[in-house]
Design an enzyme around this catalytic site. Sequence first.
Site, PDB file in Angstrom:
ATOM      1  N   ASP A   1      95.098   5.330 -20.024  1.00 49.52           N
ATOM      2  CA  ASP A   1      95.288   4.904 -21.420  1.00 49.52           C
ATOM      3  C   ASP A   1      96.081   5.951 -22.206  1.00 49.52           C
ATOM      4  O   ASP A   1      95.715   7.137 -22.205  1.00 49.52           O
ATOM      5  CB  ASP A   1      93.922   4.709 -22.103  1.00 49.52           C
ATOM      6  CG  ASP A   1      93.165   3.505 -21.558  1.00 49.52           C
ATOM      7  OD1 ASP A   1      93.732   2.716 -20.776  1.00 49.52           O
ATOM      8  OD2 ASP A   1      91.981   3.348 -21.941  1.00 49.52           O
TER       9      ASP A   1
ATOM     10  N   ASN B   1      86.139   0.974 -16.729  1.00 53.45           N
ATOM     11  CA  ASN B   1      85.224   1.244 -17.855  1.00 53.45           C
ATOM     12  C   ASN B   1      83.868   0.582 -17.609  1.00 53.45           C
ATOM     13  O   ASN B   1      82.811   1.172 -17.863  1.00 53.45           O
ATOM     14  CB  ASN B   1      85.778   0.689 -19.169  1.00 53.45           C
ATOM     15  CG  ASN B   1      87.044   1.393 -19.630  1.00 53.45           C
ATOM     16  OD1 ASN B   1      87.362   2.488 -19.166  1.00 53.45           O
ATOM     17  ND2 ASN B   1      87.785   0.760 -20.534  1.00 53.45           N
TER      18      ASN B   1
ATOM     19  N   ALA C   1      80.896  -5.962 -35.126  1.00 55.45           N
ATOM     20  CA  ALA C   1      79.912  -5.248 -35.943  1.00 55.45           C
ATOM     21  C   ALA C   1      78.665  -6.088 -36.230  1.00 55.45           C
ATOM     22  O   ALA C   1      77.621  -5.562 -36.636  1.00 55.45           O
ATOM     23  CB  ALA C   1      80.566  -4.823 -37.251  1.00 55.45           C
TER      24      ALA C   1
ATOM     25  N   GLY D   1      76.955  -7.920 -33.985  1.00 59.30           N
ATOM     26  CA  GLY D   1      75.981  -7.892 -32.895  1.00 59.30           C
ATOM     27  C   GLY D   1      76.392  -8.800 -31.760  1.00 59.30           C
ATOM     28  O   GLY D   1      77.573  -8.887 -31.418  1.00 59.30           O
TER      29      GLY D   1
ATOM     30  N   ASP E   1      83.320  -3.275 -22.982  1.00 51.34           N
ATOM     31  CA  ASP E   1      83.060  -2.877 -21.587  1.00 51.34           C
ATOM     32  C   ASP E   1      81.682  -2.225 -21.466  1.00 51.34           C
ATOM     33  O   ASP E   1      80.970  -2.423 -20.484  1.00 51.34           O
ATOM     34  CB  ASP E   1      84.141  -1.889 -21.110  1.00 51.34           C
ATOM     35  CG  ASP E   1      85.535  -2.506 -21.152  1.00 51.34           C
ATOM     36  OD1 ASP E   1      85.642  -3.734 -20.981  1.00 51.34           O
ATOM     37  OD2 ASP E   1      86.508  -1.759 -21.364  1.00 51.34           O
TER      38      ASP E   1
HETATM   39  O1  RIB Z   1      88.667  -2.546 -22.821  1.00 48.50           O
HETATM   40  C1  RIB Z   1      89.390  -1.373 -23.045  1.00 48.50           C
HETATM   41  C2  RIB Z   1      90.426  -1.177 -21.977  1.00 48.50           C
HETATM   42  O2  RIB Z   1      91.367  -2.215 -22.045  1.00 48.50           O
HETATM   43  C3  RIB Z   1      91.222   0.106 -22.086  1.00 48.50           C
HETATM   44  O3  RIB Z   1      90.621   1.189 -21.435  1.00 48.50           O
HETATM   45  C4  RIB Z   1      92.569  -0.285 -21.519  1.00 48.50           C
HETATM   46  O4  RIB Z   1      92.868   0.302 -20.301  1.00 48.50           O
HETATM   47  C5  RIB Z   1      92.578  -1.808 -21.456  1.00 48.50           C
HETATM   48  O5  RIB Z   1      92.617  -2.289 -20.214  1.00 48.50           O
END
Ligand code: RIB
Length: 341
Positions: free
Chosen positions: A15, A45, A253, A255, A284
Amino acid sequence: MAPPQICVIGSLNIDFVTYTPRCPDAGETLTASSLAISAGGKGANQAVACGRASFASKDTQNVSVSMIGAVGADDPYYAALLRPTLEGSGVSTTGIKQMKDNQTGSATIIVDEGAGGENRILFVPGANYTGMDNAEAVLATTRDIHLEQGVVVMQGEIPRATTLGLMQHFNDPACRSHLIFNPAPVFTEGIPLSALAGTSVLAMNETEAVLMTKTVQEFLTLPQQTQDLKPEELAPLFHKHAQVQIVLITLGAKGAYYSTITGKQGFVPSAAVEKVVDTTAAGDTFVGYFAAALAEFVATGAPLAGFDAQIDTAVQKANVAAAGCVQRKGAMQSIPFAYEI
Ligand code: RIB
């Protein structure tokens, strides 16, 4: 009892994150606040979130977590950033292919500090597409992982054809694993109901939920505009048309909303947050924490309907973890360990 097991099949990205007081207009150059280069990708993630969720203390990991994906062998990002973060979060990396003559996937992210850390993301797939273009080859990588009574987590950052092939496989009751599908991003070409049918958990944000009703091909005859529907009206469509067992709709925000095919539903408000600095990977984190709770439950061999008794607590915990994530900068580095929350 089988040890709880999660396999995340998905993307790994590097990123490039620019923090700015506001987004530039078309044709405008703006001086931003800072740039960070960090480990990300929705798949990676979520694997990190599953791993960190399973550390109730620094020395005890309750759930085994494996990541399957592909990165470029010709750039330094996997060795320097992604692998150490994954392994330091208790995630096995033996299923990650390093592809010669390929770039690691990347995301250019703008975090708007003036809009509560809201982000805009441009994703370049790189090795996430070239290394994951064959569902059979991906399945072969999962064979050493004991996924019977385990959980598989997938998103939308690997090729659609591979995703559909894997969904058909993992949603087949004979497979006895539970698929959590997070359609982020939603495939513009749609998803046939035959692939979605029987998914254990469909986890989406509000935008993705509306897009999914439009892109699930056999939904096209719906009587009303789905963008006007509330979460409690959207979720039953997935239960009814695709026999999705659990629908989760995150509401930022506000929920999260959940609904199960057996009729349990509820809104769980988000946890208190002092200051939102970066919302990247909040979704994630939510998915990974929920996956860890589900993995512990399904490892007992009990039917999924029994999870109704625990779903409210699982969503609450996922909300608390996501609230921790938005108070730190970055994607996977901002995901809290369970013993921190
Ligand atoms: O959900 C966030 C992610 O979306 C980031 O880390 C980026 O890489 C994208 O894929």
